[in-house]
Design an enzyme around this catalytic site. Structure first.
Site, short mmCIF file in Angstrom:
data_model
loop_
_atom_site.label_atom_id
_atom_site.label_comp_id
_atom_site.label_asym_id
_atom_site.label_seq_id
_atom_site.Cartn_x
_atom_site.Cartn_y
_atom_site.Cartn_z
N ASN A 110 22.88 33.84 13.65
CA ASN A 110 23.07 35.22 14.10
C ASN A 110 22.21 35.56 15.31
OD1 ASN A 110 24.72 35.22 11.93
ND2 ASN A 110 23.47 36.58 10.66
N THR A 155 45.38 62.50 51.84
CA THR A 155 45.11 63.07 50.52
C THR A 155 46.50 63.29 49.94
OG1 THR A 155 45.10 65.34 51.30
CG2 THR A 155 42.98 64.22 51.29
N HIS A 156 46.64 63.09 48.65
CA HIS A 156 47.97 63.18 47.99
C HIS A 156 48.97 62.22 48.61
CE1 HIS A 156 46.54 67.06 46.27
NE2 HIS A 156 45.99 67.19 47.47
N LYS A 283 61.68 38.02 53.08
CA LYS A 283 60.52 38.56 52.36
C LYS A 283 59.20 37.86 52.67
CE LYS A 283 61.48 41.75 49.36
NZ LYS A 283 60.52 41.64 48.36
N ASN A 285 55.84 38.60 50.57
CA ASN A 285 55.34 39.47 49.51
C ASN A 285 53.83 39.33 49.31
OD1 ASN A 285 57.95 40.38 48.92
ND2 ASN A 285 58.32 38.66 47.53
N GLU A 290 48.98 42.12 44.54
CA GLU A 290 49.65 42.68 43.35
C GLU A 290 49.05 42.13 42.07
OE1 GLU A 290 54.14 42.72 43.81
OE2 GLU A 290 53.53 41.71 45.64
N LYS A 325 33.15 37.07 22.28
CA LYS A 325 33.14 36.05 23.32
C LYS A 325 34.46 35.95 24.07
CE LYS A 325 30.98 33.60 20.29
NZ LYS A 325 30.33 34.77 19.67
N1 ARG Z 1 30.49 31.49 15.79
C1 ARG Z 1 29.74 32.62 15.32
C2 ARG Z 1 29.93 33.80 16.32
O1 ARG Z 1 30.38 33.54 17.37
C3 ARG Z 1 28.29 32.29 15.27
C4 ARG Z 1 27.53 33.11 14.29
C5 ARG Z 1 27.90 32.75 12.91
N2 ARG Z 1 27.07 33.40 11.96
C6 ARG Z 1 27.42 33.44 10.68
N3 ARG Z 1 26.60 34.04 9.89
N4 ARG Z 1 28.55 32.95 10.25
O2 ARG Z 1 29.65 34.92 16.02
#
Ligand code: ARG
Length: 461
Positions: A110, A155-156, A283, A285, A290, A325
């Site tokens: 953790n 503007t606008h 064209k 583009n 975009e 992540k």
């Molecule tokens: N892969 C987990 C994450 O990205 C790591 C932490 C996991 N901790 C646990 N107590 N299972 O959060």
């Protein structure tokens, strides 16, 4: 294979559950931070006498070997591993034997994952700052090269007052400067070490969190262990900064799309940053612009996704947080990809200043200047405004513009008009006289440009 955490259970999970639970396919990109963090942890454990100096040394050598093997591509993350933290620990134990099992003393995944992610984003932020710096340099060059080109300011999306193209471009540089500031602020708050918070409550071992934080270049340590492992504000701040940055890129992209259209024809993009149509031979583009505009939505989505994930989580760590992540990595990759195309594309812009000027000449863009002319001759602004408005209506009716309306007609509206009015409402005068600080006059823009160039020189990014 049984999990490292087998104990209470046999550690034999269902295959689908394993795949669902595993994060290695996206968190292995933090391998360098993970191993660097573990090396610091082993040093701290050794220095505090929690493990022997020899054991610390063995751990460090083992970890260094894993790092260089991964960097050289000799060791690849095992897709069946649960996450990068488990993978590294498993390989370490395979390589150096039972000492490897001591590495996880006085820490938890953790605090480890929170540490890795802070280090990873801190490093990536530096890369984005560098890219923003290049973008701002490209834009100031573009402004400098086309310093005196006059275009309609809107503007606008209605023609409003003439401005310098360089003034318009530099407005974006100001936005990107604020993006730099926001990212730097984010990194300041991010750069606090959670390692040593352990699972949630701290540890019974005599650790030295400050020493470990110092080894890893942090400016301090999380003051509350529960907060240290469950705080994802740093991800949210980072995502917010990226979302605002994307919004700026997207607005600029929208203007590039508009300006490259036949309706505007204010700029021409290089062929290298445009595409053709599979059916319409004429064209050209502006796909890149975009796409940058389009990708803004994903980064907003990443921010919203993580805000929503976090909103109902009780303290401290919950597995939901593994979702952090993919959100930050997606936003990061998107922003980097967009900047890597947007900057060179902006560098290839050819300014079609004649077209810009022609557009500025229509649409009564100098009506404010006509009113200001009367004000300078003593009329209150509101009255001058009314007279100018009536003259514009008359021109529209007669199919004329302010520059071609004869003086005799002007006199029907006010005796204050004289021959010099034509000079006062010429585009060049309209621009040159807006010399208030930050205004569009040639001198003001020159000053802005000078200040920006100095700021960019002084920027450590
Ligand atoms: N892969 C987990 C994450 O990205 C790591 C932490 C996991 N901790 C646990 N107590 N299972 O959060």
């Amino acid at each position: 294979m049984a999990k490292l955490w087998a104990g209470r259970t046999a550690g034999l999970t269902d295959r689908t559950a394993d795949d669902f639970n595993s994060s290695i396919r996206f968190d292995s990109r933090m391998y360098k931070q993970d191993i660097t963090g573990s090396i610091a942890h082993a040093k701290m454990l050794g220095a505090q006498g929690i493990i022997s100096p020899e054991e610390a040394e063995e751990l460090i050598l083992g970890l260094q070997g894993i790092l260089s093997d991964m960097e050289e591509g000799k060791l690849l993350p095992d897709p069946d591993a649960e996450d990068i933290h488990m993978f590294v620990e498993q390989i370490l134990t395979e390589r150096i034997g039972s000492v490897g099992m001591k590495l996880h003393t006085a820490r938890s995944r953790n605090d480890q994952v929170a540490l890795d992610l802070r280090m990873y984003l801190r490093d990536e932020a530096a890369g984005i700052l560098q890219m923003l710096h290049e973008l701002m340099e490209t834009l100031t060059d573009l402004a400098e090269k086309n310093q005196d080109a006059i275009m309609p300011g809107y503007t606008h999306l209605q023609r409003a007052q003439p401005v310098l193209f360089s003034h318009h471009v530099l407005a974006y540089v100001q936005m990107f400067l604020r993006d730099v500031g926001r990212l730097q602020d984010t990194v300041k708050r991010m750069n606090v070490s959670p390692i040593g918070c352990c699972a949630l409550a701290g540890t019974t071992f005599d650790t030295d969190r400050n020493y470990e934080a110092e080894l890893l270049g942090f400016s301090g340590i999380a003051a509350n262990s529960l907060d240290g492992v469950s705080d994802r504000d740093f991800c949210l701040e980072f995502l917010s900064a990226l979302a605002i940055l994307m919004m700026h890129l997207s607005r600029f992209s929208e203007e590039i799309v508009l300006w490259s259209s036949w309706e505007f024809k204010f700029i021409e993009l290089s062929d290298s940053y445009t595409t053709g149509s599979s059916i319409m031979p004429q064209k050209k583009n502006p796909d890149m612009a975009e796409l940058v505009r389009g990708k803004c939505g994903r980064v907003y989505g990443d921010l919203m996704a993580l805000l929503t994930t976090m909103k109902g989580l009780p303290l401290a760590y919950n597995k939901d947080m593994q979702e952090d992540k993919e959100a930050v990595f997606d936003a990061l990759d998107t922003v980097k990809m967009c900047l890597s195309v947007f900057t060179p594309m902006a560098g290839t812009i050819t300014v079609l200043s004649d077209n810009m000027k022609k557009a500025a000449q229509g649409g009564f863009i100098n009506a404010t200047d006509l009113a200001d002319y009367l004000v300078k001759k003593g009329l209150p602004f509101r009255e001058a405004y009314k007279i100018s408005g009536s003259i514009v209506a008359r021109c529209i009716h007669d199919g004329l513009v302010l520059e071609t309306l004869p003086l005799s007609v002007y006199h029907e509206y006010s005796p204050l008009f004289s021959e010099d009015l034509y000079d006062e409402i010429s585009l060049e005068t309209c621009v040159a006289k807006r010399s208030s600080e930050g205004g569009t006059s040639y001198d003001s823009v020159k000053q802005q440009l000078k200040e920006l160039k100095n700021a960019l020189k002084g920027d450590p990014a």
